[in-house]
Design an enzyme around this catalytic site. Structure first.
Site, PDB file in Angstrom:
ATOM      1  N   HIS A  94      60.303 -18.921  77.384  1.00  0.00           N
ATOM      2  CA  HIS A  94      58.980 -18.337  77.136  1.00  0.00           C
ATOM      3  C   HIS A  94      58.827 -17.003  77.865  1.00  0.00           C
ATOM      4  CE1 HIS A  94      54.590 -18.183  76.567  1.00  0.00           C
ATOM      5  NE2 HIS A  94      54.571 -17.728  77.810  1.00  0.00           N
ATOM      6  N   GLU A  95      59.247 -16.956  79.134  1.00  0.00           N
ATOM      7  CA  GLU A  95      59.123 -15.702  79.893  1.00  0.00           C
ATOM      8  C   GLU A  95      60.033 -14.623  79.318  1.00  0.00           C
ATOM      9  OE1 GLU A  95      56.660 -15.449  81.668  1.00  0.00           O
ATOM     10  OE2 GLU A  95      56.213 -17.580  81.804  1.00  0.00           O
ATOM     11  N   HIS A  98      58.462 -12.764  76.516  1.00  0.00           N
ATOM     12  CA  HIS A  98      57.667 -11.585  76.871  1.00  0.00           C
ATOM     13  C   HIS A  98      58.553 -10.346  77.016  1.00  0.00           C
ATOM     14  CE1 HIS A  98      53.944 -13.686  77.220  1.00  0.00           C
ATOM     15  NE2 HIS A  98      54.358 -14.479  78.200  1.00  0.00           N
TER      16      HIS A  98
END
Length: 225
Positions: A94-95, A98
């Site tokens: 998920h990170e 970004h």
């Protein structure tokens, strides 16, 4: 109604946090089929997308994972940095999602970055103005406070598509790169969906508070008339 309102703004965020922690704790105990650590999973996704200049660092705290666009660094909490679990893989991915948004100049991420200074001002000063306006009966101060708060609420709403998009990118990457297998997709989605709940809850509470203050302002305006 006043009692119900306070129950909602207290219960919703607590419920979202408990859901996140419960889901994370459950899937932090289950290793992914690839047995990659969160750091290794993040590195694999970054390298597969040509992001060799984005580094991965270990950071302190529980669920303190984040991507720093200025430093070009994915920071993972110790448990996710070293962990081999489905939860570690999901959060690391998920990170990195970004970082992929940053690489591709994802529109909502750029808007969110632009709103950061305004949101910070709104969060820091809105309640000062609101309290002055309500205590002293100064509607202009109250209105200004509401405007500042609206900027902070806008930031939270822009955050929603940013977070959901990062999770969608994460799922695509962990599946296509074999970090998880097909049977693990449902469990990984549960981790990502639980994390998204915190942002949805925060946005919902912020909107309720903004509506309440607008109603107070219109009531004060009617009294002045």
């Amino acid at each position: 109604m006043f009692f119900v309102y306070f129950i909602i703004i207290l219960i919703v965020p607590i419920w979202a946090q408990l859901r996140v922690k419960g889901t994370y704790k459950k899937y932090a105990k289950i290793n992914s089929s690839s047995s990659l650590t969160g750091r290794e999973a993040a590195r694999k996704i970054l390298d597969a997308n040509g992001l060799f200049d984005v580094y991965i660092e270990e950071t302190h705290g529980v669920l303190s994972d984040h991507y720093d666009p200025q430093a070009k660094v994915v920071r993972l909490s110790s448990e996710n940095y070293h962990g081999h679990s489905l939860a570690a893989a999901a959060i690391a991915a998920h990170e990195v999602g970004h970082a992929l948004q940053d690489q591709q100049a994802y529109s909502f991420l750029r808007i969110r970055h632009a709103l950061v200074p305004v949101a910070n001002i709104g969060s820091n000063f809105s309640w000062i103005l609101i309290m002055i306006g309500m205590i002293a009966g100064l509607t202009n101060f109250l209105l200004l406070g509401i405007i500042f708060m609206a900027a902070a609420v806008l930031f939270q709403f822009v955050t929603l598509p940013v977070e959901f998009n990062a999770s969608n990118r994460a799922m695509d990457e962990v599946v296509s790169l074999g970090i998880i297998n097909n049977e693990e997709e449902r469990r990984t989605k549960k981790v990502l969906n639980a994390a998204a709940l915190t942002y949805v809850a925060a946005a919902a509470v912020a909107v309720l508070e903004l509506i309440r203050l607008i109603l107070i302002y219109t009531g004060m305006q009617r009294n002045e008339d």
